[in-house]
Scaffold this active site. Sequence first.
Site, PDB file in Angstrom:
ATOM      1  N   HIS A  66     -76.974  -0.344 -20.555  1.00  0.00           N
ATOM      2  CA  HIS A  66     -75.809   0.608 -20.874  1.00  0.00           C
ATOM      3  C   HIS A  66     -76.167   2.034 -20.477  1.00  0.00           C
ATOM      4  O   HIS A  66     -75.282   2.699 -20.234  1.00  0.00           O
ATOM      5  CB  HIS A  66     -75.617   0.297 -22.405  1.00  0.00           C
ATOM      6  CG  HIS A  66     -74.543   1.365 -22.945  1.00  0.00           C
ATOM      7  ND1 HIS A  66     -74.889   2.352 -23.717  1.00  0.00           N
ATOM      8  CD2 HIS A  66     -73.231   1.063 -22.898  1.00  0.00           C
ATOM      9  CE1 HIS A  66     -73.619   3.122 -24.080  1.00  0.00           C
ATOM     10  NE2 HIS A  66     -72.701   2.159 -23.626  1.00  0.00           N
ATOM     11  N   GLU A  69     -75.389   2.589 -17.151  1.00  0.00           N
ATOM     12  CA  GLU A  69     -73.934   2.658 -16.823  1.00  0.00           C
ATOM     13  C   GLU A  69     -73.411   4.343 -17.111  1.00  0.00           C
ATOM     14  O   GLU A  69     -72.606   4.653 -16.193  1.00  0.00           O
ATOM     15  CB  GLU A  69     -72.892   1.730 -17.877  1.00  0.00           C
ATOM     16  CG  GLU A  69     -71.677   1.940 -17.732  1.00  0.00           C
ATOM     17  CD  GLU A  69     -71.035   1.442 -19.048  1.00  0.00           C
ATOM     18  OE1 GLU A  69     -70.045   1.950 -19.560  1.00  0.00           O
ATOM     19  OE2 GLU A  69     -71.552   0.419 -19.653  1.00  0.00           O
ATOM     20  N   GLU A 146     -71.961   7.982 -29.215  1.00  0.00           N
ATOM     21  CA  GLU A 146     -71.274   6.781 -29.413  1.00  0.00           C
ATOM     22  C   GLU A 146     -71.707   5.583 -30.219  1.00  0.00           C
ATOM     23  O   GLU A 146     -70.822   5.066 -30.756  1.00  0.00           O
ATOM     24  CB  GLU A 146     -71.349   6.241 -27.688  1.00  0.00           C
ATOM     25  CG  GLU A 146     -70.501   5.001 -27.321  1.00  0.00           C
ATOM     26  CD  GLU A 146     -70.854   4.243 -25.911  1.00  0.00           C
ATOM     27  OE1 GLU A 146     -70.440   3.156 -26.024  1.00  0.00           O
ATOM     28  OE2 GLU A 146     -71.385   5.074 -25.286  1.00  0.00           O
TER      29      GLU A 146
END
Length: 457
Positions: A66, A69, A146
């Site tokens: 992640h 990404e 996040e």
Amino acid sequence: MLRLQNLPKLVRRFATTALPKTETTTLKNGLTVATEHHPYAQTATVLVGVDAGSRAETAKNNGAAHFLEHLAFKGTKNRSQKALELEFENTGAHLNAYTSREQTVYYAHAFKNAVPNAVAVLADILTNSSISASAVERERQVILREQEEVDKMADEVVFDHLHATAYQGHPLGRTILGPKENIESLTREDLLQYIKDNYRSDRMIISSAGSISHEELVKLAEKYFGHLEPSAEQLSLGAPRGLKPRFVGSEIRARDDDSPTANIAIAVEGMSWKHPDYFTALVMQAIIGNWDRAMGASPHLSSRLSTIVQQHQLANSFMSFSTSYSDTGLWGIYLVTENLGRIDDLVHFTLQNWARLTVATRAEVERAKAQLRASLLLSLDSTTAIAEDIGRQLLTTGRRMSPQEVDLRIGQITEKDVARVASEMIWDKDIAVSAVGSIEGLLDYNRIRSSISMNRW
């Protein structure tokens, strides 16, 4: 009176366009290229899928996929972040990426004349990402924020806990974002090592749908991805990597009496992507259905459970799910209710309807099959959706089933198939339970488990 003999003759002066087919080529280095060419399309989506997600991580580097990404669009050795953004904005193209437990996907949607450049940029991002120390530190803070937001979302927390309890001690039980301590400690070297270990040619596919032909994409793939090296021990696409996770009958509860709702997920071990009963499990999911009290037509839905829940005001909503992985799956339901005094009734009627699947009627099965067809086939309405479908199927099963084959497979399912799979998958099988919020009214695990321990139908 109309004289039919005076009407002009209807002459067919064209041939019906053949249905587009999926063409597949494997390059010398093991990278697979698959396309569905639509010659009259003016745009195309090109997708690069990597057979590696959070499942390919260790406890130490959990969160790396992640993290990468986030860093994908922060610049490469050949293009700065600003140059990347301008390159796509000037051509009207769209670039995106996402990470799941078993795959990482990067894709670009571009006009016909900009597709070759989009492939070049995707290759640059995947093979030449700069991953500067300053970019790592900036994105670290973004990912921490996040994670804070995700931790406030009850559904995300419930499903992360569900995986953690069902797949204890296995990488599939870890979260995609990773724990906070990992996000704070992952280094540039950790991320580069993850790329070195997993971004291998035999673990990657390039799929496309739209204006680009198969031959053209193969040439572009050879030009920009041909230098990639395969894994030391090559595996075919769709083959499970690592040990099969053991499904553990267990539960995780996070009680918070200040929460206005109870959020509960209950699941049994489901079907893998390749399992012969994969589509039957999806039909069973459709029979149980989804429901939300905000739906105006809720009393008239076909799902028996939705009727019971609506009549007795047992829940705010429920969502059945059938989540598949390369060698296992989760089949179950997610319940949200603010009627905290009747949680036991909600769970009881839910599991009772699971039990009823062994005697599902032909009408219920046919209705669910129609809903499943609509869900799977009508969603293939864009080049991006088709490219994603091709990429997902190749990464998970090694081949792509055409929409016609999917339709045929669903059409062959009968009520006897549903009864057999329900009996094998649900009856007297261990369950995983994840619950968050005001869950004082959720009875103990053994009480819930006993509801499906005996077949009375």
